[in-house]
Scaffold this motif. Structure first.
Motif, PDB file in Angstrom:
ATOM      1  N   ALA A  62     -11.009  10.022  75.033  1.00  0.00           N
ATOM      2  CA  ALA A  62     -10.291  11.061  74.289  1.00  0.00           C
ATOM      3  C   ALA A  62      -9.109  10.474  73.518  1.00  0.00           C
ATOM      4  O   ALA A  62      -8.907  10.787  72.341  1.00  0.00           O
ATOM      5  CB  ALA A  62      -9.804  12.145  75.255  1.00  0.00           C
ATOM      6  N   ALA A  63      -8.323   9.610  74.173  1.00  0.00           N
ATOM      7  CA  ALA A  63      -7.160   9.007  73.511  1.00  0.00           C
ATOM      8  C   ALA A  63      -7.585   8.116  72.349  1.00  0.00           C
ATOM      9  O   ALA A  63      -6.927   8.083  71.298  1.00  0.00           O
ATOM     10  CB  ALA A  63      -6.346   8.209  74.523  1.00  0.00           C
ATOM     11  N   THR A  64      -8.708   7.397  72.517  1.00  0.00           N
ATOM     12  CA  THR A  64      -9.190   6.511  71.459  1.00  0.00           C
ATOM     13  C   THR A  64      -9.660   7.302  70.243  1.00  0.00           C
ATOM     14  O   THR A  64      -9.307   6.991  69.094  1.00  0.00           O
ATOM     15  CB  THR A  64     -10.330   5.622  71.979  1.00  0.00           C
ATOM     16  OG1 THR A  64      -9.840   4.828  73.069  1.00  0.00           O
ATOM     17  CG2 THR A  64     -10.849   4.706  70.887  1.00  0.00           C
ATOM     18  N   LEU A  65     -10.472   8.340  70.472  1.00  0.00           N
ATOM     19  CA  LEU A  65     -10.939   9.168  69.359  1.00  0.00           C
ATOM     20  C   LEU A  65      -9.777   9.901  68.689  1.00  0.00           C
ATOM     21  O   LEU A  65      -9.783  10.113  67.471  1.00  0.00           O
ATOM     22  CB  LEU A  65     -11.988  10.162  69.847  1.00  0.00           C
ATOM     23  CG  LEU A  65     -13.329   9.559  70.271  1.00  0.00           C
ATOM     24  CD1 LEU A  65     -14.246  10.638  70.833  1.00  0.00           C
ATOM     25  CD2 LEU A  65     -13.995   8.859  69.089  1.00  0.00           C
ATOM     26  N   PHE A  66      -8.798  10.268  69.487  1.00  0.00           N
ATOM     27  CA  PHE A  66      -7.591  10.882  68.940  1.00  0.00           C
ATOM     28  C   PHE A  66      -6.896   9.908  67.987  1.00  0.00           C
ATOM     29  O   PHE A  66      -6.468  10.273  66.890  1.00  0.00           O
ATOM     30  CB  PHE A  66      -6.665  11.266  70.090  1.00  0.00           C
ATOM     31  CG  PHE A  66      -5.462  12.075  69.689  1.00  0.00           C
ATOM     32  CD1 PHE A  66      -5.545  13.065  68.734  1.00  0.00           C
ATOM     33  CD2 PHE A  66      -4.241  11.846  70.294  1.00  0.00           C
ATOM     34  CE1 PHE A  66      -4.434  13.824  68.380  1.00  0.00           C
ATOM     35  CE2 PHE A  66      -3.124  12.583  69.947  1.00  0.00           C
ATOM     36  CZ  PHE A  66      -3.217  13.568  68.999  1.00  0.00           C
ATOM     37  N   GLY A  67      -6.806   8.647  68.398  1.00  0.00           N
ATOM     38  CA  GLY A  67      -6.200   7.622  67.552  1.00  0.00           C
ATOM     39  C   GLY A  67      -6.976   7.386  66.273  1.00  0.00           C
ATOM     40  O   GLY A  67      -6.387   7.203  65.199  1.00  0.00           O
ATOM     41  N   VAL A  68      -8.313   7.394  66.363  1.00  0.00           N
ATOM     42  CA  VAL A  68      -9.151   7.239  65.165  1.00  0.00           C
ATOM     43  C   VAL A  68      -8.879   8.362  64.177  1.00  0.00           C
ATOM     44  O   VAL A  68      -8.725   8.143  62.963  1.00  0.00           O
ATOM     45  CB  VAL A  68     -10.645   7.201  65.554  1.00  0.00           C
ATOM     46  CG1 VAL A  68     -11.523   7.268  64.306  1.00  0.00           C
ATOM     47  CG2 VAL A  68     -10.958   5.943  66.352  1.00  0.00           C
ATOM     48  N   SER A  69      -8.799   9.595  64.689  1.00  0.00           N
ATOM     49  CA  SER A  69      -8.546  10.739  63.807  1.00  0.00           C
ATOM     50  C   SER A  69      -7.166  10.642  63.169  1.00  0.00           C
ATOM     51  O   SER A  69      -6.996  10.960  61.983  1.00  0.00           O
ATOM     52  CB  SER A  69      -8.685  12.056  64.580  1.00  0.00           C
ATOM     53  OG  SER A  69      -7.635  12.228  65.519  1.00  0.00           O
ATOM     54  N   LEU A  70      -6.176  10.186  63.915  1.00  0.00           N
ATOM     55  CA  LEU A  70      -4.827  10.042  63.378  1.00  0.00           C
ATOM     56  C   LEU A  70      -4.787   9.021  62.244  1.00  0.00           C
ATOM     57  O   LEU A  70      -4.197   9.267  61.180  1.00  0.00           O
ATOM     58  CB  LEU A  70      -3.862   9.609  64.483  1.00  0.00           C
ATOM     59  CG  LEU A  70      -3.426  10.681  65.492  1.00  0.00           C
ATOM     60  CD1 LEU A  70      -2.674  10.047  66.650  1.00  0.00           C
ATOM     61  CD2 LEU A  70      -2.564  11.722  64.809  1.00  0.00           C
ATOM     62  N   ALA A  71      -5.417   7.854  62.466  1.00  0.00           N
ATOM     63  CA  ALA A  71      -5.398   6.788  61.455  1.00  0.00           C
ATOM     64  C   ALA A  71      -6.079   7.231  60.170  1.00  0.00           C
ATOM     65  O   ALA A  71      -5.536   7.073  59.061  1.00  0.00           O
ATOM     66  CB  ALA A  71      -6.065   5.538  62.014  1.00  0.00           C
ATOM     67  N   ALA A  72      -7.283   7.807  60.290  1.00  0.00           N
ATOM     68  CA  ALA A  72      -8.055   8.189  59.104  1.00  0.00           C
ATOM     69  C   ALA A  72      -7.453   9.393  58.395  1.00  0.00           C
ATOM     70  O   ALA A  72      -7.344   9.407  57.157  1.00  0.00           O
ATOM     71  CB  ALA A  72      -9.500   8.477  59.507  1.00  0.00           C
ATOM     72  N   MET A  73      -7.054  10.406  59.152  1.00  0.00           N
ATOM     73  CA  MET A  73      -6.491  11.613  58.543  1.00  0.00           C
ATOM     74  C   MET A  73      -5.246  11.277  57.737  1.00  0.00           C
ATOM     75  O   MET A  73      -5.095  11.698  56.573  1.00  0.00           O
ATOM     76  CB  MET A  73      -6.158  12.633  59.630  1.00  0.00           C
ATOM     77  CG  MET A  73      -5.476  13.899  59.127  1.00  0.00           C
ATOM     78  SD  MET A  73      -5.063  15.050  60.468  1.00  0.00           S
ATOM     79  CE  MET A  73      -3.770  14.130  61.334  1.00  0.00           C
ATOM     80  N   ASN A  74      -4.345  10.495  58.315  1.00  0.00           N
ATOM     81  CA  ASN A  74      -3.097  10.170  57.636  1.00  0.00           C
ATOM     82  C   ASN A  74      -3.302   9.203  56.476  1.00  0.00           C
ATOM     83  O   ASN A  74      -2.674   9.340  55.421  1.00  0.00           O
ATOM     84  CB  ASN A  74      -2.096   9.590  58.637  1.00  0.00           C
ATOM     85  CG  ASN A  74      -1.539  10.641  59.563  1.00  0.00           C
ATOM     86  OD1 ASN A  74      -0.846  11.551  59.147  1.00  0.00           O
ATOM     87  ND2 ASN A  74      -1.848  10.539  60.844  1.00  0.00           N
ATOM     88  N   GLY A  75      -4.181   8.219  56.653  1.00  0.00           N
ATOM     89  CA  GLY A  75      -4.423   7.255  55.594  1.00  0.00           C
ATOM     90  C   GLY A  75      -5.006   7.899  54.348  1.00  0.00           C
ATOM     91  O   GLY A  75      -4.528   7.672  53.220  1.00  0.00           O
TER      92      GLY A  75
END
Length: 295
Positions: A62-75
């Motif tokens: 969950a934490a890893t997928l959360f991080g993926v979403s944060l990186a892509a969404m913000n970028g």
């Protein structure tokens, strides 16, 4: 309390984005994203001191997928607002949580307010297309991609909030996002190392665009259903229009102001609906806000 947390997030995010836009000429949108996320990760890890020993596989996933979403969404969001105005960009990106709210809604009133918010989003988009500043097609593509990752962010934020106590999941999600963005962030380190002004702007961006809003949203998703959370986020285009006007000099047009009124109406209507639901449930038993989680 949940509603106040979402409003706080909606206030913080667009003003952080407006500050971040001032970094683009030097760092570029992806460089600014990386610097912001790295600073936010360092700050939150120092404050939260997450205890990850003993985490289960589900918690790490969950934490890893959360991080993926944060990186892509913000970028992709920063790449978009480097090409199109802040207000229309946030309006188009909001299609993500709007779609989520429409899919998860169970009451006719919820669906009606989603429709009102959708009309507001459409007006903001039309204003960007027919106004003096037409929308760049590549910028629109970037913001649509960001909208898709915003859906993943909402889903994974709810899952992290359910599986991991406190803010440890958010802290580790930001660490994952920082690691993913490291390849584009390394070149920016030498640029900002000796420039206190850039470092200050990056720190302000990190606090306004990451630390505060994500902490607020994680707490809000523990108190509100995802569908209600999604519609309440319709306040964000209104604040984005205000931030664009105050900081970036992007004057709001009458059509944009009408869209803002519709957006606020949808948010108020949803909020009142939640409060009525709580009063009804209090009369019959404890209120619980169900948060559907992905399998």
């Amino acid at each position: 309390m949940g509603v106040a947390l979402v409003v706080g997030s909606c206030l913080s995010l667009p003003f952080g984005a407006a500050v971040a836009a001032q970094l683009f000429p030097v760092l570029g949108p992806w460089g600014a994203t990386s610097l912001r996320v790295v600073i936010a990760a360092v700050l939150l890890v120092a404050i939260v001191r997450p205890r990850v020993r003993g985490w289960t596989r589900k918690q790490w996933t969950a934490a890893t997928l959360f991080g993926v979403s944060l990186a892509a969404m913000n970028g992709f969001f920063y790449a978009a607002i480097d090409r199109i105005p802040l207000g229309p960009a946030v309006a188009i990106e909001f299609l993500g949580p709007l779609v989520l709210a429409a899919v998860l809604t169970r009451r006719l009133a919820d669906a009606a307010w989603v429709g009102v918010a959708l009309v507001g989003m459409a007006l903001l988009g039309i204003d960007g297309m027919i106004g003096a500043d037409p929308l760049d097609p590549l910028g629109v593509v970037f913001i649509v991609i960001a909208a898709g990752f915003w859906i993943l962010y909402i889903r994974m934020s709810a899952r992290v909030g359910a599986l991991i106590p406190g803010s440890s999941g958010l802290a580790m999600g930001l660490v994952v996002a920082a690691m993913l963005l490291l390849p584009v962030g390394v070149p920016t380190a030498s640029i900002v190392a000796g420039d206190l002004h850039l470092l200050l702007l990056a720190a302000i961006t990190a606090v306004l665009s990451s630390v505060l809003p994500y902490s607020f949203e994680l707490a809000a998703l523990r108190r509100l259903p995802q569908r209600v959370f999604g519609v309440l986020l319709s306040l964000e285009p209104a604040f984005a229009t205000l931030a664009g006007w105050l900081i970036l000099g992007q004057d709001p047009t009458p059509l944009r102001m009408l869209a803002v009124v519709l957006v606020i109406a949808a948010s108020v209507g949803t909020t009142l609906g939640v409060r009525r639901g709580r009063r009804r449930d209090d009369a019959s038993g404890p209120f619980t806000a169900p948060i559907p989680l992905p399998d």
